[in-house]
Write a protein that holds these residues in place. Structure first.
Motif, PDB file in Angstrom:
ATOM      1  N   TYR A 160       0.834  -1.210   0.000  1.00 39.00           N
ATOM      2  CA  TYR A 160       0.000   0.000   0.000  1.00 39.00           C
ATOM      3  C   TYR A 160       0.862   1.250   0.000  1.00 39.00           C
ATOM      4  O   TYR A 160       1.900   1.313   0.673  1.00 39.00           O
ATOM      5  N   GLU A 161       0.398   2.259  -0.715  1.00 39.82           N
ATOM      6  CA  GLU A 161       1.171   3.496  -0.811  1.00 39.82           C
ATOM      7  C   GLU A 161       0.961   4.416   0.390  1.00 39.82           C
ATOM      8  O   GLU A 161       1.819   5.235   0.691  1.00 39.82           O
ATOM      9  N   TRP A 162      -0.200   4.296   1.080  1.00 40.20           N
ATOM     10  CA  TRP A 162      -0.464   5.147   2.253  1.00 40.20           C
ATOM     11  C   TRP A 162      -0.325   4.285   3.498  1.00 40.20           C
ATOM     12  O   TRP A 162      -1.160   3.436   3.790  1.00 40.20           O
ATOM     13  N   ARG A 163       0.758   4.526   4.229  1.00 39.05           N
ATOM     14  CA  ARG A 163       1.040   3.766   5.454  1.00 39.05           C
ATOM     15  C   ARG A 163       1.214   4.802   6.563  1.00 39.05           C
ATOM     16  O   ARG A 163       2.308   5.322   6.787  1.00 39.05           O
ATOM     17  N   GLY A 164       0.099   5.105   7.230  1.00 40.11           N
ATOM     18  CA  GLY A 164       0.082   6.307   8.043  1.00 40.11           C
ATOM     19  C   GLY A 164      -0.092   6.109   9.531  1.00 40.11           C
ATOM     20  O   GLY A 164      -0.604   5.097  10.007  1.00 40.11           O
ATOM     21  N   LYS A 190       9.062   1.699   8.349  1.00 43.52           N
ATOM     22  CA  LYS A 190       8.698   1.971   6.950  1.00 43.52           C
ATOM     23  C   LYS A 190       7.308   2.587   6.781  1.00 43.52           C
ATOM     24  O   LYS A 190       6.643   2.379   5.754  1.00 43.52           O
ATOM     25  N   MET A 191       6.861   3.354   7.764  1.00 43.51           N
ATOM     26  CA  MET A 191       5.642   4.148   7.617  1.00 43.51           C
ATOM     27  C   MET A 191       5.990   5.437   6.867  1.00 43.51           C
ATOM     28  O   MET A 191       7.119   5.921   6.957  1.00 43.51           O
ATOM     29  N   ASN A 192       5.017   5.996   6.139  1.00 41.93           N
ATOM     30  CA  ASN A 192       5.388   7.135   5.291  1.00 41.93           C
ATOM     31  C   ASN A 192       4.461   8.344   5.351  1.00 41.93           C
ATOM     32  O   ASN A 192       4.706   9.333   4.651  1.00 41.93           O
ATOM     33  N   LYS A 193       3.409   8.318   6.170  1.00 41.73           N
ATOM     34  CA  LYS A 193       2.513   9.462   6.283  1.00 41.73           C
ATOM     35  C   LYS A 193       2.269   9.774   7.758  1.00 41.73           C
ATOM     36  O   LYS A 193       1.844   8.903   8.516  1.00 41.73           O
ATOM     37  N   LEU A 194       2.537  11.016   8.153  1.00 39.01           N
ATOM     38  CA  LEU A 194       2.218  11.471   9.510  1.00 39.01           C
ATOM     39  C   LEU A 194       1.133  12.521   9.406  1.00 39.01           C
ATOM     40  O   LEU A 194       1.347  13.616   8.893  1.00 39.01           O
ATOM     41  N   HIS A 195      -0.042  12.172   9.874  1.00 39.20           N
ATOM     42  CA  HIS A 195      -1.210  13.055   9.868  1.00 39.20           C
ATOM     43  C   HIS A 195      -1.245  13.779  11.213  1.00 39.20           C
ATOM     44  O   HIS A 195      -1.466  13.165  12.252  1.00 39.20           O
ATOM     45  N   LEU A 196      -0.982  15.085  11.182  1.00 42.38           N
ATOM     46  CA  LEU A 196      -0.973  15.887  12.409  1.00 42.38           C
ATOM     47  C   LEU A 196      -2.297  16.634  12.558  1.00 42.38           C
ATOM     48  O   LEU A 196      -2.639  17.492  11.734  1.00 42.38           O
ATOM     49  N   HIS A 197      -3.017  16.300  13.615  1.00 42.01           N
ATOM     50  CA  HIS A 197      -4.292  16.966  13.920  1.00 42.01           C
ATOM     51  C   HIS A 197      -3.963  18.200  14.766  1.00 42.01           C
ATOM     52  O   HIS A 197      -3.782  18.115  15.980  1.00 42.01           O
ATOM     53  N   SER A 471      -8.887   1.779  -5.473  1.00 44.80           N
ATOM     54  CA  SER A 471      -9.190   3.090  -4.886  1.00 44.80           C
ATOM     55  C   SER A 471      -8.856   3.152  -3.400  1.00 44.80           C
ATOM     56  O   SER A 471      -8.838   4.233  -2.819  1.00 44.80           O
ATOM     57  N   ILE A 472      -8.640   1.996  -2.772  1.00 48.25           N
ATOM     58  CA  ILE A 472      -8.208   1.949  -1.369  1.00 48.25           C
ATOM     59  C   ILE A 472      -6.689   2.021  -1.376  1.00 48.25           C
ATOM     60  O   ILE A 472      -6.009   1.034  -1.667  1.00 48.25           O
ATOM     61  N   ILE A 473      -6.129   3.189  -1.049  1.00 46.43           N
ATOM     62  CA  ILE A 473      -4.683   3.366  -1.206  1.00 46.43           C
ATOM     63  C   ILE A 473      -3.897   3.028   0.060  1.00 46.43           C
ATOM     64  O   ILE A 473      -2.670   3.106   0.062  1.00 46.43           O
ATOM     65  N   GLY A 474      -4.602   2.657   1.121  1.00 44.54           N
ATOM     66  CA  GLY A 474      -3.892   2.274   2.334  1.00 44.54           C
ATOM     67  C   GLY A 474      -4.701   2.564   3.574  1.00 44.54           C
ATOM     68  O   GLY A 474      -5.924   2.694   3.535  1.00 44.54           O
ATOM     69  N   ALA A 475      -3.993   2.671   4.687  1.00 45.77           N
ATOM     70  CA  ALA A 475      -4.652   2.845   5.978  1.00 45.77           C
ATOM     71  C   ALA A 475      -3.724   3.595   6.918  1.00 45.77           C
ATOM     72  O   ALA A 475      -2.536   3.768   6.647  1.00 45.77           O
ATOM     73  N   GLN A 476      -4.297   4.043   8.018  1.00 42.03           N
ATOM     74  CA  GLN A 476      -3.486   4.645   9.070  1.00 42.03           C
ATOM     75  C   GLN A 476      -4.162   4.404  10.405  1.00 42.03           C
ATOM     76  O   GLN A 476      -5.372   4.156  10.476  1.00 42.03           O
ATOM     77  N   ALA A 477      -3.375   4.476  11.458  1.00 40.95           N
ATOM     78  CA  ALA A 477      -3.906   4.403  12.819  1.00 40.95           C
ATOM     79  C   ALA A 477      -3.994   5.806  13.383  1.00 40.95           C
ATOM     80  O   ALA A 477      -3.120   6.644  13.131  1.00 40.95           O
ATOM     81  N   ASN A 478      -5.055   6.072  14.135  1.00 43.41           N
ATOM     82  CA  ASN A 478      -5.277   7.392  14.709  1.00 43.41           C
ATOM     83  C   ASN A 478      -5.069   7.362  16.214  1.00 43.41           C
ATOM     84  O   ASN A 478      -5.562   6.468  16.907  1.00 43.41           O
ATOM     85  N   LEU A 479      -4.329   8.353  16.706  1.00 40.43           N
ATOM     86  CA  LEU A 479      -4.026   8.453  18.131  1.00 40.43           C
ATOM     87  C   LEU A 479      -4.602   9.765  18.645  1.00 40.43           C
ATOM     88  O   LEU A 479      -3.963  10.816  18.592  1.00 40.43           O
TER      89      LEU A 479
END
Length: 764
Positions: A160-164, A190-197, A471-479
């Protein structure tokens, strides 16, 4: 799964000449997480000394120096980075034949190391693989005269391209130094997306120069109910102590908060970029804006800033001043964050005031907007056009699809109780990122099943065909950080779950779970060296409530080498001075036994409260004539506790021989009581395991066997009851407060393995 195989046979042939290695030996020798797509092990090693060189082209210069820094930690001195070919070197080679982004090939022989990739990210991931193959002492700067890498050939690429990973810095704030630690750990796996809230009702965390009050005022608050809850929990668990660096005294008040200056955040963005991690900022609009509205009340339709029934009042999508503010804010955000993705939130919006606004009524008439959900989408769609004009892509939580959304927006799915939301988004042409609350909300309290649930999660809904699945490009975990007031608590909540997520997204091999667990055991040593406050593995096979007739026995097998299990029986918390648990501990009276595992450094794992009750076996009752199944009473209402169903209006009743919520139940909030008898086939101590989202209580005879009450995410609670063969009164109360409901009941008898309760046992 995407893998690269062009050179695999050659590499395998090369390594075959060195001898065969068993699968078990391979797992022990290569405890890599995520595991590579293809790995062929050989014998022998490549030795790294201060005389070893790194040979690279300009294309991989940054990655070469990342590798140099890594090796300097282990050797105590730098090694040469050269553009000239050298003997006994680590070679970083550009390879145009590798077409998958982030992919790499690595060949380690006794003479040299060759890393091939088309893009710098691929080389960097190979460097992180080398990092995991080096001794764990490298993480702590333990110096050795030489280092070695095992002979191996690896062909690797992500599925997957989105590993967040997502981190909420609004509810509780985290320092720049912690963000960098977080990024380093993501890079290791090897995670590649950091989603900062970055913004919410509780705090605005990023400097916006055009609106200075957003941080001067909006970044600070007096202690709220979430802080108070953490302070209460801190009495038993020091991880809940609020980080003192974020507490100040001002004008006679104690304030909590903090924010990042633009320069600070640009530094964090650069730090992440060097590790091939893209930071995706979220500025939540139109809801969750209380921290901004406090200083800029013109943003609302009526000037009010307060809580509604569930959420705070949102900004007004019917005034041009709102869009001027939003565009000014996002313009500065785009100057800080180069990511092509900008997250606008868009979730949990109380639209009530919009319906009362004359400006909104006029706008809806002018634009042909039929309802408030459509007005919500009007705001999101207009902001997307602004984002697109700046070369950016909009991401929104899955609520944004409700009133209609353009197919170019990216949808982040989180609402497990709306399972068709990602499917609808895909059918609409949207790209989707999966972040369902179960199992990917890492702020949910972990239990013995958490790692497994993450590892076995499949991001692609089963109803999608192969083409739609793209169309499902990956997943992420939310903290989310309402109950995460410290860096130590954050560590505990996401580690080791993030390692399971990384392998699920990179390798996606469900059949390798046992291998993963073996490798994870080795990874704990690396986490220790990195000073990560990870959650220790669960003490196995423990219940919440125990019963015994004459005496009880407690034996616990340590889940990791080196752990010491200690206990108390006087109600106090176990500490490093508490006695070591014998094997077994004999219990001869009703009492509370508290146990916890301790690492050699004194770190304490979870405290387990084991309640032991001496009980006589319950005798059966006569039921004649028995009918199969249970009677279920359905209440269509919201309940905070199961006991509140007693005086509620009954919606309907039905018969069932299973403890499950029937598919016909569609209400977001409801309660069900299952009542009848359970007819057990033999005398024994029966254990019951009740999993609920939200709450449930199990009664057998006159005993409360399992108490899993209240509104909470899916969690298992357990208990025991001593039963004689025959029928016993049975009642199970279950409530769902709104969300992804789950109800599951299993049993065991006299220590057998848990299993489903047979339908034939239920009578009424």
């Amino acid at each position: 799964m995407k893998v690269i195989t062009k050179y695999l046979s050659l590499a395998a042939l090369m390594l075959a000449c060195t001898g065969s290695v068993s699968a078990q030996e391979t797992t022990a020798k290569f405890p890599l997480i995520p595991y590579p797509a293809q790995l062929t092990a050989g014998e022998g090693s490549f030795t790294i000394t201060a005389k070893t060189s790194i040979v690279t082209s300009n294309a991989f210069n940054t990655e070469a120096y990342a590798l140099k820094d890594l090796l300097r930690k282990g050797l105590g001195k730098p090694i040469e980075v050269s553009k000239v070919k050298k003997a006994h070197a680590i070679n970083l080679v550009y390879d145009a034949s590798i077409t998958t982004p982030e992919a790499y090939r690595m060949s380690v022989t006794k003479e040299q190391v060759v890393i091939r990739a088309k893009d710098p990210a691929g080389v960097f991931h190979a460097v992180e693989t080398i990092r995991q193959l080096l001794p764990v002492g490298v993480e702590a700067g333990v110096v050795q005269k030489q280092l070695s890498l095992p002979v191996v050939a690896i062909e690797d690429a992500p599925v997957y391209e989105w590993r967040g990973m997502h981190l909420d810095v609004s509810r509780h704030f985290f320092s720049v130094s912690y963000l960098k630690k977080f990024i380093d750990r993501m890079a290791l796996y090897k995670m590649n997306k950091l989603h900062l809230h970055l913004t919410d009702d509780q705090g605005w965390r990023i400097e916006i120069k055009k609106y200075p009050l957003l941080t001067q005022a909006g970044a600070w608050r007096t202690f709220n109910n979430q802080d108070s809850a953490c302070i209460k929990k801190a009495k038993d668990n020091p991880d809940f102590v609020i980080d003192k660096e974020h507490i100040i005294q001002k004008d006679g008040k104690t304030l909590y908060g903090g924010f990042y200056t633009q320069d600070e955040m640009k530094g964090v963005v650069a730090y992440a970029a060097a590790r091939h991690i893209d930071i995706v900022p979220e500025i939540d609009m139109p809801g969750h804006m209380m921290a901004a509205i406090n200083s800029y009340p013109f943003l609302t339709c009526d000037g009010e800033n307060k809580w509604g029934e569930l959420f705070t009042k949102p900004i007004c999508p019917c005034n041009e001043t709102t869009f001027e503010f939003a565009e000014n804010v996002f313009t500065e955000i785009m100057q800080i964050f180069p990511s092509k993705y900008i997250h606008i939130g868009g979730d949990e919006v109380d639209r009530t005031n919009w319906g009362k606004s004359e400006a909104c009524k006029a706008l809806m008439a002018k634009e042909g907007i039929k309802d408030l959900a459509g007005l919500h989408s009007y705001f999101i769609n207009r902001m997307e056009k602004f984002f697109n004009s700046k070369g950016r892509k909009l991401i929104g939580w899955d609520e944004v699809i409700e009133g209609g959304i353009s197919p170019t927006a990216i949808i982040m799915y989180w609402r497990t109780w709306v399972p068709d939301a990602p499917v609808k988004a895909v059918k609409n042409g949207n790209t989707v990122i999966m972040t369902p609350g179960e199992p990917l909300y890492f702020d949910n309290q972990p239990d013995q099943y958490s790692v497994s649930r993450v590892y076995h999660f499949n991001p692609v809904p089963k109803v999608l065909n192969a083409e739609e699945a793209k169309s499902i490009i990956g997943a992420q975990a939310n903290l989310w950080s309402e109950m995460i007031p410290s860096e130590k608590r954050a560590d505990y909540m996401y580690m080791p779950r993030m390692t399971a997520l990384s392998e699920m997204l990179w390798t996606h091999q469900e059949s390798e779970y046992d291998s993963y667990l073996q490798r994870l055991t080795e990874q704990y040593k690396r986490m220790d060296a990195l000073k990560i406050n990870y959650r220790l593995p669960d003490l196995p096979n423990l219940l919440n409530q125990y019963v015994f007739t004459k005496e009880g026995k407690l034996s616990i097998t340590s889940p990791l080498p080196g752990l010491t299990i200690r206990y108390t029986t006087d109600g106090t918390l176990p500490d490093t001075k508490s006695p070591v648990l014998p094997s077994p501990l004999t219990i001869s009276k009703s009492e509370l036994v508290r146990v916890a595992a301790f690492t050699p450094t004194g770190t304490r794992g979870d405290v387990y409260n084991l309640n032991y009750t001496q009980q006589q076996m319950l005798g059966p009752v006569k039921i004649a004539p028995p009918k199969p199944g249970l009677t279920a009473t359905y209440y269509k209402a919201f309940f905070k506790k199961t006991a509140l169903m007693q005086n509620a209006k009954v919606d309907s009743t039905f018969s069932t021989d299973k403890i499950e919520v029937p598919a016909t139940v569609k209400a977001p909030s409801f309660g069900i009581t299952y009542k009848g008898y359970i007819d057990v086939p033999t005398d024994g101590i029966y254990s019951f395991y009740l999993t609920c989202d939200d709450g449930g209580v199990l009664y057998i005879g006159d005993k409360t066997v399992v108490d899993n009450d209240g509104n909470h995410s899916a969690q298992e609670r357990s208990g025991q009851v001593a039963l004689k063969m025959g029928a016993h009164p049975f009642k199970l109360d279950f409530i769902e407060g709104g969300g992804g409901f789950k109800l599951l009941l299993k049993y065991s008898v006299n220590g057998s393995a848990p299993q489903d309760v047979p339908a034939s046992w239920f009578k009424n």
